[in-house]
Design an enzyme around this catalytic site. Structure first.
Site, short mmCIF file in Angstrom:
data_model
loop_
_atom_site.label_atom_id
_atom_site.label_comp_id
_atom_site.label_asym_id
_atom_site.label_seq_id
_atom_site.Cartn_x
_atom_site.Cartn_y
_atom_site.Cartn_z
N HIS A 48 -17.10 -5.05 0.57
CA HIS A 48 -15.98 -4.54 -0.22
C HIS A 48 -15.65 -5.44 -1.41
CE1 HIS A 48 -15.32 -1.44 2.75
NE2 HIS A 48 -15.33 -2.36 3.68
N ARG A 51 -2.95 -8.68 -12.29
CA ARG A 51 -3.45 -9.98 -12.76
C ARG A 51 -4.67 -9.74 -13.65
NH1 ARG A 51 -8.12 -9.57 -9.63
NH2 ARG A 51 -7.68 -8.73 -7.58
N GLU A 93 -5.32 10.04 5.39
CA GLU A 93 -5.70 10.58 4.09
C GLU A 93 -7.13 11.08 4.13
OE1 GLU A 93 -4.90 7.11 1.60
OE2 GLU A 93 -7.01 6.59 1.63
N LYS A 147 0.83 -1.22 0.00
CA LYS A 147 0.00 0.00 0.00
C LYS A 147 0.85 1.26 0.00
CE LYS A 147 -4.67 -0.36 1.63
NZ LYS A 147 -5.21 -1.63 1.93
#
Lengths: 168, 503
Positions: free
Chosen positions: B238, B294, B203, B118
Site C-alpha cells: 500500500h 502536507r 462501502e 476517515k
C-alpha cells in the site's frame, strides 16, 4: 586454470586464463573473451566483443559476489584443491536448509506467533519484526515442528540472529 | 506581510535537504534538528544551524514536539516546515507551533484534524458534494441492516471497514452474501482489538482501481488552484514506488472534473497551503479516498511539469502572499516520472535492507533530478524510513520519459544495501506500464513473473566471478612467491587426498 563452480547438483567446471588483463573463459560450452579493467576498489569495467558494461565484484574466501544489472549474485568458486577438500569433508554444494529461522534484517521483535512444539506449514507466519517503521512478517520457508524459540517480544535483534529453530 | 526569514525543518533525510535547498535560494535561513545517529546526515551538513534533539528512536527526537518547538524559539526561527511523515499531519503539533507564536508551514490545525479522520472527512465530503466510494453514510449496527444496503451501493464485492481503521486492520472484502456474516464478525473483532472501537461501516469494493491524486495549492485570500494529477498506482504494501505526471489515461474532460472536485474538497475544509486530494479511479469514474494535508513525497513530478517550486510556494503562502498565478496560468510541459529508491530486498518480499553504503553513483545528464538523503559514506539504519533517494526524470512525452528513466536507473549504482532499482527497471520495461493500463494490483499481478525473469540463470555472472577469483589467486601467488616457494602447500597434499578419495 581450471576452477569448479559449486552448485546444489554438484560441480561445474570453468576454465580461466589471463594475460595482460585479457581473460579467456570457457564455461557451459561457450568461450568468452573479456577485457576486464579494475576502476575502483570493487568496480570493474568490461569490454566484450566491443560491448562495454560494468559490474561490482568482491570476494570472501571461496564466495564471489557479482552485482550486474542491479542484481546481486553469489557464486562459490573452488580450485582443484578446495574442490577435493570439499568432497572429502562433505561441505560441497550449496548449504542445506537446516530449518534455522534467522532475522532477515536488524530490528525489534514485535510478536512471536508460535511456541515450542507447534507444527507449522510453509508460509505460516512465525513472528513479526519491526524495522524502518514497517512490520515485517517472517514466515516459515519449510514445514516442521518448532523445536525452540530463541527470541521474545520487544527484543532488539541483529541481522542473521537465530530466532526460531524448526525440526522436520 | 508575515516575516518568514528563518525556517526550522522538523524532519530528516531527502525531504529536509530538499526544503533547505529552496530556503537557501530564497535567502531564508535554515535550522536543522537531528537525532544522535544523524550527526553525519546530509541535512545536518547542509543547514545554516543544527541542533541535537535526542536519541535515534523517533519518539524521543523527531516526534518530540516540545524539543522541536524549543529549538525553534531558541534559534529565532520564524516558522516550522514539517516535511512529510513524523509530525507533518499532527494537528496537536500544528496548534502548539501556532500557540508558541511561530508559523506552521501547512494548513490550519482544524483542517488537519478534520481530514485526518476517515469518517469525519467522508461526511464533510458527502456534505459538499464530492463523490465518495458508494457506501453507508455512517455506522452500520447489524448484519441484517448491512445486507439490505448491498444492492443500493452497487452490489458485491463489498468492503466491511472499521470506522477507526487504518493499515488494513479491521477490514474485510466480501464477494457474496454467504461470506458476509463471518467477515462481519472478523472485522468487528479485529477492530475492537486494534482500535478499542468496533464501529463498522460498509462501502463498495473497487476491485482494480488506479490511484490518482490531484495536487492543490491555496492561499489565505480564497484562491485555490489545482496542479493536475499524479498517477501513483504502482505500489507495494500500500505504498507508492513509481509516480508520474500527468497520468497516461485521463482525458482532458475527466482531468478538468477531477481538478474541480479537488478544489471543491479543499475549499470545503478551508484548505490553505499545498495539499493533495487522493482518488480511486476506475474507468472514468472517480471517488474521494482521502486528503493529505502536507507536501507529498512525489511532489517533484508536479513541480517539473508545472515549472514550479512547491516549497517556495508554501513559504510565500505562509508569508500571507497571494498566489502568483490563476488556474489559467497552470501550463504543463512534457512528462515526469519518479522512482523511489528504497533500501529493500525486492526479491524477498520487499523487506528492509540496512547497512553501510559501500559505493554510490547517481546518474547525471539533462532532464534528471535526484532528491537524495544519503551519501557514499551513509549508513542506512533501522530507525527510519527505508527511502534513500528519489530519482525523477523529465522529457517531452511519456515514452521519452520512460526511456530516460531506464537510462538513469541503469546509470545509478548503489552497493552495500539492496534497493528497489531492479524492481523499478522491470516496471519501466513492462508492457502494461508502457501502455498505461496498470492499477494498484500491478505488483500482485505481475511481480512474481517479472522476478523470476530477472533472477533467471545468468552465465555471465559466473564467468565474471571466475575471472575475479582467478585475478585474486594470481595476486596471492605473486605476493607469496618471493617469500618462500613452499608457502601455498596445502594442508593435505594432493597425493594424499587422491588416495583418500579412492579409499
Amino acid at each position: 586454470m581450471r576452477y569448479f563452480i559449486s552448485e546444489k547438483e554438484g560441480f561445474k567446471t570453468i576454465d580461466v586464463s589471463e594475460e595482460n588483463g585479457l581473460f579467456h573463459v570457457d564455461y557451459n560450452g561457450k568461450h568468452y573473451q573479456l577485457d576486464i579493467e579494475r576502476i575502483d576498489q570493487q568496480l570493474y569495467s568490461v569490454i566484450r566483443d566491443g560491448k562495454v558494461f560494468k559490474f561490482i565484484g568482491d570476494q570472501k574466501d571461496t564466495v564471489v559476489r557479482i552485482l550486474t544489472n542491479h542484481v546481486d549474485r553469489e557464486v562459490t568458486i573452488l580450485n582443484q584443491r578446495q574442490k577435493m577438500e570439499a568432497e572429502l569433508f562433505g561441505s560441497g554444494g550449496a548449504e542445506e536448509d537446516l530449518g534455522d529461522v534467522k532475522a532477515p534484517m536488524p530490528g525489534m521483535v514485535l510478536r512471536v506467533e508460535v511456541k515450542t512444539g507447534d507444527v507449522v506449514e510453509v508460509g505460516q507466519p512465525l513472528l513479526v519484526i519491526e524495522a524502518m517503521k514497517m512490520e515485517n512478517e517472517i514466515r516459515a520457508t519449510k514445514a516442521g515442528t518448532v523445536a525452540e524459540v530463541l527470541c521474545s517480544p520487544q527484543q532488539a535483534v541483529e541481522r542473521d540472529d537465530l530466532l526460531i529453530r524448526l525440526n522436520d | 506581510m508575515t516575516v518568514v526569514d528563518k525556517v526550522l525543518v522538523a524532519n530528516r533525510g531527502e525531504i529536509a535537504l530538499r526544503i533547505i535547498r529552496s530556503c537557501r535560494e530564497m535567502g531564508v535561513g535554515t535550522v536543522a534538528v537531528y537525532s544522535e545517529v544523524d550527526r553525519r546526515s546530509p541535512h545536518v551538513l547542509a543547514a545554516d544551524e543544527a541542533y541535537l534533539i535526542g536519541p535515534a528512536v523517533a519518539a524521543q527526537s523527531y516526534l518530540d514536539m516540545e524539543k522541536i518547538i524549543n529549538v525553534a524559539k531558541k534559534s529565532g526561527a520564524h516558522a516550522i516546515h514539517p516535511g512529510y511523515g513524523f509530525l507533518a499531519e499532527n494537528a496537536t503539533f500544528a496548534k502548539k507551533v501556532i500557540d508558541n507564536g511561530l508559523i506552521f508551514i501547512g494548513p490550519d490545525p482544524e483542517t488537519i484534524s478534520l481530514m485526518g479522520s476517515k469518517t469525519e472527512s467522508r461526511k464533510a465530503m458527502i456534505a459538499s458534494g464530492v463523490p465518495v466510494v458508494p457506501g453507508a453514510k455512517g455506522a452500520v449496527d447489524t448484519v441484517e441492516e448491512a445486507l439490505k444496503m448491498v444492492d443500493g451501493i452497487g452490489g458485491y464485492p463489498v468492503l466491511i471497514k472499521a470506522a477507526a481503521g487504518g493499515g488494513g486492520k479491521g477490514m474485510r472484502t466480501v464477494f457474496s452474501e454467504k461470506e458476509f456474516a463471518r467477515a462481519w464478525e472478523a472485522a468487528k473483532g479485529e477492530a475492537k482489538k486494534a482500535f478499542g472501537d468496533d464501529t463498522i461501516y460498509i462501502e463498495k469494493f473497487v476491485e482494480n482501481p488506479k490511484h490518482i491524486e490531484i495536487q492543490v495549492l491555496a492561499d489565505r485570500h480564497g484562491n485555490c488552484v489545482h496542479l493536475w494529477e499524479r498517477d501513483c498506482s504502482i505500489q507495494r504494501r500500500h505504498q507508492k514506488v513509481v509516480e508520474e505526471c500527468p497520468s497516461a489515461v485521463l482525458t482532458p474532460e475527466i482531468r478538468e472534473q477531477m481538478g474541480a472536485v479537488a478544489v471543491q474538497a479543499a475549499q470545503a475544509c478551508n484548505y490553505v497551503n499545498a495539499g493533495t486530494v487522493e482518488f480511486l479511479y476506475d474507468q472514468g469514474k472517480f471517488y474521494f479516498l482521502e486528503m493529505n494535508t502536507r507536501l507529498q513525497v512525489e511532489h517533484p513530478v508536479t513541480e517539473i511539469v508545472m515549472g514550479l517550486d512547491l516549497v517556495k510556494e508554501q513559504i510565500e503562502v505562509a508569508r500571507g502572499k497571494k498566489l502568483g498565478f490563476t488556474q489559467e496560468g497552470v501550463v504543463p510541459r512534457g512528462h515526469a516520472i519518479e522512482c523511489r529508491i528504497n533500501a529493500e530486498d525486492v526479491f524477498n518480499g520487499f523487506v528492509p535492507s540496512t547497512g553501510q553504503i559501500t559505493y554510490l553513483k547517481y546518474p547525471e545528464g539533462p532532464g534528471i533530478r535526484v532528491d537524495s538523503g544519503v551519501d557514499g559514506y551513509s549508513e542506512i539504519s533501522r530507525f527510519y524510513d527505508p527511502m534513500v533517494a528519489k530519482l525523477i526524470v523529465h522529457a517531452e512525452d511519456r515514452a521519452a520519459a520512460i526511456a530516460k528513466m531506464k537510462r538513469a536507473l541503469q546509470d545509478l549504482v548503489i552497493d552495500g544495501i539492496s534497493t528497489t532499482i531492479p524492481f523499478c527497471l522491470a516496471v519501466m520495461d513492462h508492457p502494461n506500464f508502457q501502455g498505461g493500463e496498470f492499477t494498484t494490483k500491478f505488483v500482485a499481478n505481475f511481480w512474481e513473473e517479472m522476478k523470476s525473469r530477472i533472477l533467471a540463470e545468468d552465465d555471465i555472472s559466473v564467468v565474471l566471478a571466475a575471472a575475479i577469483a582467478h585475478l585474486a589467486a594470481g595476486e596471492k601467488r605473486r605476493q607469496s612467491a618471493p617469500v618462500s616457494g613452499d608457502n601455498h602447500r596445502p594442508a593435505i597434499s594432493p597425493w594424499k587426498m587422491q588416495t583418500l578419495l579412492k579409499s
